[in-house]
Design an enzyme around this catalytic site. Structure first.
Site, PDB file in Angstrom:
ATOM      1  N   SER A 152       8.312   4.999   5.060  1.00 22.61           N
ATOM      2  CA  SER A 152       9.391   4.245   4.434  1.00 22.61           C
ATOM      3  C   SER A 152       9.115   4.133   2.939  1.00 22.61           C
ATOM      4  O   SER A 152       8.090   4.602   2.461  1.00 22.61           O
ATOM      5  CB  SER A 152       9.503   2.858   5.079  1.00 22.61           C
ATOM      6  OG  SER A 152       8.241   2.397   5.497  1.00 22.61           O
ATOM      7  N   ASP A 171       0.881  -1.170   0.000  1.00 26.10           N
ATOM      8  CA  ASP A 171       0.000   0.000   0.000  1.00 26.10           C
ATOM      9  C   ASP A 171       0.916   1.217   0.000  1.00 26.10           C
ATOM     10  O   ASP A 171       1.753   1.363   0.911  1.00 26.10           O
ATOM     11  CB  ASP A 171      -0.857   0.032   1.272  1.00 26.10           C
ATOM     12  CG  ASP A 171      -1.978  -0.991   1.274  1.00 26.10           C
ATOM     13  OD1 ASP A 171      -1.977  -1.884   0.411  1.00 26.10           O
ATOM     14  OD2 ASP A 171      -2.846  -0.899   2.166  1.00 26.10           O
TER      15      ASP A 171
END
Length: 301
Positions: free
Chosen positions: A262, A120
């Site tokens: 990240s 995602d």
């Protein structure tokens, strides 16, 4: 102290076929860090260092942090019906952050020619100019700077670079894009800058300094692909389920990021991949496309 307000970030939502404004996590703090001279100085001198993220990780793993979960869910409109475990079972903020979802919450496109998203995330496509990645925004960098080795320069020159940016509210588990074999993971980098566009626009060397864990994947449909997991500010660590040689399946979970934003970078050799046109179009304008784990984002050429 004057804080320079950052421009809003806009994303293309494929499901709604619409452009929408990103909800920036801790926006005022981000604007201080990347919109003031003091913030930039602290970012380069202090915030990027691992001990800062480790201290935050200690808090995020403590039972005290559990009370943060409810407000995090509300602010980010997280769908708790997808959770594989009951909400009350999470004992810390970090446990919720690395939550697992019900298998049916993410459908993996298994058509062999389809390339799936490993996470995602918000996706940008860059095409390499020889051995150099030239983003629409941010600083350019070479393959050897990204990977910490010149071993792959000639093979991946003029190829395709896909950057998947995970925001704090996202599902932070990631998977393999195809069936294949993985070589041993290697590590490079030492810093933990934010991977948010605010940081990239400030000229920070995110993809050449941040802690990175990379592996060469020999895939059935896309040949050799390099998968790079990039740590970021307040990410305690990158957890790899298979740090050594491993035979993998499409959609199989590869690992997860502990607390923080990240990124994942995928590198493809020339003439192996055709990215879907909508993603290409918005990427050329510097607009990221929202994608989900297992969603088709391209196909084999």
């Amino acid at each position: 102290m004057h804080t320079r307000k950052k421009q809003d970030i806009f994303l293309f939502n494929r499901k709604k076929n619409a452009i929408e404004k990103e909800r920036v996590f801790e926006r005022s703090k981000m604007e201080f860090c990347y919109g003031t001279k003091l913030g930039l100085f602290l970012g380069k001198a202090v915030f990027k260092r691992r001990f800062v993220s480790k201290l935050y990780a200690c808090w995020a793993k403590s039972q005290i942090s559990k009370k943060k979960i409810a407000s995090f869910i509300e602010k980010n409109e997280i769908d708790t019906s997808e959770l594989a475990s009951p909400l009350k079972s999470f004992k810390s903020y970090n446990e919720f952050f690395i939550r697992k979802l019900k298998p049916e919450a993410r459908q993996v496109e298994m058509q062999p020619r389809s390339l799936i998203s490993p996470a995602d995330s918000r996706l940008l496509v860059h095409y390499l100019d020889r051995e150099k990645v030239v983003p629409v925004k941010g600083r350019a960098y070479t393959l050897s700077e990204l990977l910490g080795t010149a071993r792959f320069d000639s093979q991946f020159a003029n190829g395709t670079c896909l950057i998947f940016r995970l925001a704090p509210a996202d599902y932070h588990r990631f998977g393999y894009i195809d069936h294949g074999e993985q070589e041993q993971i290697w590590k490079t980098g030492h810093a933990l800058h934010s991977v948010h566009p605010f940081a990239l626009d400030s000229g920070l060397p995110v993809f050449t300094e941040n802690c990175r864990e990379a592996a060469l994947l020999s895939t059935q449909n896309f040949g050799e692909v390099i998968h790079v997991d990039v740590g970021a500010m307040i990410v305690g660590r990158i957890v790899q389920h298979h740090p050594s040689v491993h035979s993998f399946s499409k959609g199989e979970e590869k690992g997860y990021f502990e607390f923080g934003g990240s990124s994942i970078v995928l590198l493809f050799k020339p003439h192996t991949l055709s990215v879907h046109k909508d993603i290409q179009e918005y990427s050329s304008r510097g607009i990221e496309t929202l994608v989900s784990y297992g969603e088709s984002i391209g196909e084999k050429k």
